[in-house]
Design an enzyme around this catalytic site. Sequence first.
Site, PDB file in Angstrom:
ATOM      1  CG  ASP A   1       5.764   3.822   0.945  1.00 53.69           C
ATOM      2  OD1 ASP A   1       6.054   4.477   1.971  1.00 53.69           O
ATOM      3  OD2 ASP A   1       4.604   3.680   0.535  1.00 53.69           O
TER       4      ASP A   1
ATOM      5  CE1 TYR B   1      -3.646   2.556   0.638  1.00 53.74           C
ATOM      6  CE2 TYR B   1      -2.433   3.211   2.602  1.00 53.74           C
ATOM      7  CZ  TYR B   1      -3.451   3.432   1.688  1.00 53.74           C
ATOM      8  OH  TYR B   1      -4.272   4.527   1.836  1.00 53.74           O
TER       9      TYR B   1
ATOM     10  CE  LYS C   1       1.608   4.825   8.314  1.00 48.27           C
ATOM     11  NZ  LYS C   1       0.308   4.342   8.664  1.00 48.27           N
TER      12      LYS C   1
HETATM   13  N1  PLP Z   1       2.811   4.167   2.416  1.00 46.17           N
HETATM   14  C1  PLP Z   1       2.723   3.216   3.336  1.00 46.17           C
HETATM   15  C2  PLP Z   1       3.726   2.115   3.351  1.00 46.17           C
HETATM   16  C3  PLP Z   1       1.715   3.251   4.285  1.00 46.17           C
HETATM   17  O1  PLP Z   1       1.629   2.285   5.205  1.00 46.17           O
HETATM   18  C4  PLP Z   1       0.795   4.327   4.256  1.00 46.17           C
HETATM   19  C5  PLP Z   1      -0.289   4.407   5.239  1.00 46.17           C
HETATM   20  O2  PLP Z   1      -0.507   3.547   6.037  1.00 46.17           O
HETATM   21  C6  PLP Z   1       0.937   5.289   3.277  1.00 46.17           C
HETATM   22  C7  PLP Z   1       1.953   5.201   2.366  1.00 46.17           C
HETATM   23  C8  PLP Z   1      -0.014   6.453   3.218  1.00 46.17           C
HETATM   24  O3  PLP Z   1       0.215   7.294   4.291  1.00 46.17           O
HETATM   25  P1  PLP Z   1      -0.928   8.286   4.831  1.00 46.17           P
HETATM   26  O4  PLP Z   1      -1.981   7.427   5.444  1.00 46.17           O
HETATM   27  O5  PLP Z   1      -0.207   9.177   5.797  1.00 46.17           O
HETATM   28  O6  PLP Z   1      -1.429   9.036   3.656  1.00 46.17           O
END
Ligand code: PLP
Length: 448
Positions: free
Chosen positions: A262, A167, A290
């Site tokens: 990511d 994700y 985060k």
């Molecule tokens: N990338 C990863 C690996 C994530 O786990 C998340 C959210 O859980 C995101 C991107 C998206 O982040 P946000 O919820 O702050 O938009």
Amino acid sequence: MRFFAPYIGGSVAGKPAICDRYSMKDQESQKLYEEALQYMPGGVNSPVRAFRQVNRNPLFIEKGKGSRIYDADGNEFIDYVGSYGPLILGHAREEVVEAVREAAACGLTFGAPTRREIRLTELIQECVPSMEMVRLVNSGTEAVMSALRLARGYTGRKKIIKFTGCYHGHSDGLLAKAGSGLLTQALPDSLGVPKAFTKHTLLADYNDTESVKELFHKYKGEIAAVIVEPVAANMGVVLPEENFLSFLRKITDDNGSLLVFDEVITGFRLALGGAQEYFQVKPDLTTLGKIVGGGMPIGAYGGRREIMEKIAPLGPVYQAGTLSGNPLSTAAGIKTLELLKSSQGLYEELAAKGELLRSRIQTAGKGRIKVNSIGSLLCIYFTEGEIRDYNSALTAGVKDYAIFFEYLLENGIYAAPSQFEAMFLSGAHTAEDVEYTAQTIEKYFGSI
Ligand code: PLP
């Protein structure tokens, strides 16, 4: 009004009760939920919070301190959600709260550069040296979306490879076989995303080098970037197999494509320098979220200077944000990273607690579950096979997890309301918290 019949304890399929605390009050949460339903779709502002996969209604949280959260009915829980990752120092860590308070008193936003932005990006760069330059944004979604625009702008190519079950936020082009929230809802894709928007998103299988090679072969010279969660933490917790990440490094180098890690979850969690430090593989671009905001809304992306110099105002890749780098988020982020930097042995301690939980739970649930963990991330899959990719993750028993989840709640443990989310340990979880959790789960598997 309950929308889903909750599991109310007592006997499970004719077997004796597995715990004796089926007395958790949740009337106030129920009342709030009914109210919330009038104003917000599903009563929530992010789908996983609706608890649908675990067949109950959500609990409304009033406050948190250290490893604990307290709901609207006054129930106390050891929290293993940690707001899905940011709270590596636990809830309401005094120094972080004080930093935010101090910043707030001086103005919430200016739309102009501030000292705190320099300090936070400097800290990020010190911890994650591959991020030679950094751009702050407001969420992980925004960080990834912007990093991929930059990758396309820099390479002049259109296609992106992503891995099934990973994700990367909810931007249109990436809602193709994304993890957690979507897995939870069994939506293969989202309505409202035209096919044309995911046309350039290519899907490979996590830990499957052949699937990546095939795409590079088929789309020779067209692939701008490969984006990967270096530890996949949105289909539970799936570890990269040996050489998987270094393989991605090599194949992107060989093909003039960029490698994007990511690290929205793994950043500052697996190590101060994230997964790239842990696995010693250096990406071209990194996305963060985060922890880097210490619990306040933030995201960041960065990487090689020559790539980052393509971003406006230096270069032709446009990306902007009214609240980007705002005083509150940067204050919380700076204090969090400073505390992490000065916490001797924190990551070793977190890993030891994670490993203790993994081994105790795995032993207790032998033959019924598979526990994957790394550092402070853990997932208990209700299936006995190895979990190494999206398809194997999907073999996990969602109904079994729902029963287990309710048992945990009744015993004062708050885990994610989804089989496909990670459990997050923090520095605030004490040895007693961990021991209590291990014993409670051992009791569960000993009695069903
Ligand atoms: N990338 C990863 C690996 C994530 O786990 C998340 C959210 O859980 C995101 C991107 C998206 O982040 P946000 O919820 O702050 O938009």
